[in-house]
Design an enzyme around this catalytic site. Sequence first.
Site, PDB file in Angstrom:
ATOM      1  N   LYS A 118      13.385  -0.008 -18.027  1.00 14.72           N
ATOM      2  CA  LYS A 118      14.850  -0.065 -17.994  1.00 14.72           C
ATOM      3  C   LYS A 118      15.450  -0.198 -19.387  1.00 14.72           C
ATOM      4  CE  LYS A 118      15.652  -1.770 -13.322  1.00 14.72           C
ATOM      5  NZ  LYS A 118      15.801  -2.949 -12.491  1.00 14.72           N
ATOM      6  N   LYS A 202      10.097   8.604 -10.255  1.00 17.24           N
ATOM      7  CA  LYS A 202      10.567   8.225  -8.914  1.00 17.24           C
ATOM      8  C   LYS A 202      12.052   8.544  -8.727  1.00 17.24           C
ATOM      9  CE  LYS A 202      11.930   3.532  -9.864  1.00 17.24           C
ATOM     10  NZ  LYS A 202      12.004   2.145  -9.606  1.00 17.24           N
ATOM     11  N   LYS A 205      18.405   5.399  -8.466  1.00  9.44           N
ATOM     12  CA  LYS A 205      19.866   5.326  -8.534  1.00  9.44           C
ATOM     13  C   LYS A 205      20.350   5.604  -9.951  1.00  9.44           C
ATOM     14  CE  LYS A 205      19.999   1.299  -5.485  1.00  9.44           C
ATOM     15  NZ  LYS A 205      19.735  -0.113  -5.636  1.00  9.44           N
TER      16      LYS A 205
HETATM   17  P1  TYM Z   1      16.231  -1.721  -5.536  1.00  7.39           P
HETATM   18  O1  TYM Z   1      17.643  -2.041  -5.215  1.00  7.39           O
HETATM   19  O2  TYM Z   1      15.936  -1.001  -6.801  1.00  7.39           O
HETATM   20  O3  TYM Z   1      15.580  -0.870  -4.396  1.00  7.39           O
HETATM   21  C1  TYM Z   1      15.659  -1.289  -3.055  1.00  7.39           C
HETATM   22  C2  TYM Z   1      14.391  -0.939  -2.311  1.00  7.39           C
HETATM   23  O4  TYM Z   1      14.154   0.462  -2.360  1.00  7.39           O
HETATM   24  C3  TYM Z   1      12.835   0.718  -2.816  1.00  7.39           C
HETATM   25  N1  TYM Z   1      12.820   1.962  -3.587  1.00  7.39           N
HETATM   26  C4  TYM Z   1      12.029   3.003  -3.323  1.00  7.39           C
HETATM   27  N2  TYM Z   1      11.093   3.199  -2.368  1.00  7.39           N
HETATM   28  C5  TYM Z   1      10.461   4.383  -2.365  1.00  7.39           C
HETATM   29  N3  TYM Z   1      10.708   5.373  -3.258  1.00  7.39           N
HETATM   30  C6  TYM Z   1      11.626   5.226  -4.230  1.00  7.39           C
HETATM   31  N4  TYM Z   1      11.882   6.187  -5.095  1.00  7.39           N
HETATM   32  C7  TYM Z   1      12.341   3.984  -4.296  1.00  7.39           C
HETATM   33  N5  TYM Z   1      13.309   3.490  -5.103  1.00  7.39           N
HETATM   34  C8  TYM Z   1      13.594   2.260  -4.660  1.00  7.39           C
HETATM   35  C9  TYM Z   1      12.498  -0.480  -3.697  1.00  7.39           C
HETATM   36  O5  TYM Z   1      11.101  -0.640  -3.844  1.00  7.39           O
HETATM   37  C10 TYM Z   1      13.140  -1.600  -2.925  1.00  7.39           C
HETATM   38  O6  TYM Z   1      12.289  -2.027  -1.867  1.00  7.39           O
HETATM   39  N6  TYM Z   1      13.977  -5.813  -7.215  1.00  7.39           N
HETATM   40  C11 TYM Z   1      14.441  -5.176  -6.001  1.00  7.39           C
HETATM   41  C12 TYM Z   1      15.469  -5.990  -5.250  1.00  7.39           C
HETATM   42  C13 TYM Z   1      15.056  -7.383  -4.911  1.00  7.39           C
HETATM   43  C14 TYM Z   1      14.072  -7.752  -3.942  1.00  7.39           C
HETATM   44  C15 TYM Z   1      14.082  -9.198  -3.930  1.00  7.39           C
HETATM   45  C16 TYM Z   1      13.221  -7.044  -3.127  1.00  7.39           C
HETATM   46  C17 TYM Z   1      15.574  -8.521  -5.414  1.00  7.39           C
HETATM   47  N7  TYM Z   1      14.990  -9.613  -4.817  1.00  7.39           N
HETATM   48  C18 TYM Z   1      13.208  -9.894  -3.107  1.00  7.39           C
HETATM   49  C19 TYM Z   1      12.360  -7.757  -2.294  1.00  7.39           C
HETATM   50  C20 TYM Z   1      12.359  -9.170  -2.290  1.00  7.39           C
HETATM   51  C21 TYM Z   1      15.054  -3.854  -6.391  1.00  7.39           C
HETATM   52  O7  TYM Z   1      15.367  -3.613  -7.526  1.00  7.39           O
HETATM   53  O8  TYM Z   1      15.333  -3.045  -5.411  1.00  7.39           O
END
Ligand code: TYM
Length: 340
Positions: A118, A202, A205
């Site tokens: 990032k 990947k 967003k």
């Molecule tokens: P975030 O908001 O980036 O993404 C949300 C969820 O989507 C999954 N994801 C994907 N899965 C498959 N292919 C992709 N290209 C892809 N892009 C995103 C992410 O793996 C995620 O499950 N750090 C986390 C948010 C978070 C969290 C937590 C998750 C904060 N606290 C506690 C689990 C438990 C995140 O950035 O998600």
Amino acid sequence: MSEPAVHTPRVFSGVQPSGALHLGNYLGALVKFVALQNRMECLYCVVDMHAITQPQDPRLLAAQTREIAAAYFAAGVDPEKAIVFAQSAVPEHAELAWIFNCVARLGWLDRMTQFKEKTGKNKERASVGLYTYPVLQAADILLYRATHVPVGEDQKQHLELTRDIAAKFNNDFAAPDFFPLPEALIEGPGARVMSLRDGRTKMSKSDPSDQSRINLLDDAETIAAKVRRARTDAEPLPESPEGLKDRPEADNLVGLYAALSGETPAQVLQRFAGKGFAVFKPELADLMVERLAPVSDRMRRLMADPAEIDRALARGAERARALAAPILAETKRRVGYLQT
Ligand code: TYM
């Protein structure tokens, strides 16, 4: 409260309200959220505290938070079953994160690849919050003693860090089973959805090209156009998944078809072996629209009534706080804070 020898199964996961949700979020996370709510107690959080680790427009953040909640409900998360809430409404997350900031080691955070991805060369300008982001994530999960965490593959390293923090806390404060070592639920064909423009990165967003992703709110025409323009190679589809090796774009599209249809990639290839992308892509686009249109329609309807979303989130936050309070109180006692 004494430490449970065996932890009750409990699910926690979260999504950042930091931009439009895409197909990767849907398949990697939301679909799993729905499947789990009938089997275990589940908490699904909109992690707005994580979102502000990178610049957000304060005029949009609340609406983005509601939008993620609407996506949860539209995908099938039932607020009567699962606890759905905004992270900032439960200040216990921040309190536990501080304690964990004092448990986690700098060396552990220095190894986090997402921080490096990032920030790139701009590390000096990154917020301190972005650096300690995975510590807050550990607090999210352990505040409820969650045992299972459905996420996409990109979160694997953060889950390993969560386990390290739990183990070190348990060790340092002589409480062997105080926090569970939670398990990441990653498996499944949608765990790593790749960009439509480059099969080696990947779907994200934050990718500047909107052509790289299918957004949950894209209409049918936009979806069809994006799939049509998706990067591929010139070969026809192979007979079996082994033939997708070194063909990342083809592999990704077949994986998407499988994830959306509930088949295995091998089954998908049985049908499309020898066919070119001119045949496969329109079928994939139709399947995507068939699966996503009902979700985006429901999402739009829900978003038309923000007050109702706010009420649901407020109820969720109340339920979450009731679970968190005794665990945090006992954590503070273990740390040695003055009991008031
Ligand atoms: P975030 O908001 O980036 O993404 C949300 C969820 O989507 C999954 N994801 C994907 N899965 C498959 N292919 C992709 N290209 C892809 N892009 C995103 C992410 O793996 C995620 O499950 N750090 C986390 C948010 C978070 C969290 C937590 C998750 C904060 N606290 C506690 C689990 C438990 C995140 O950035 O998600």
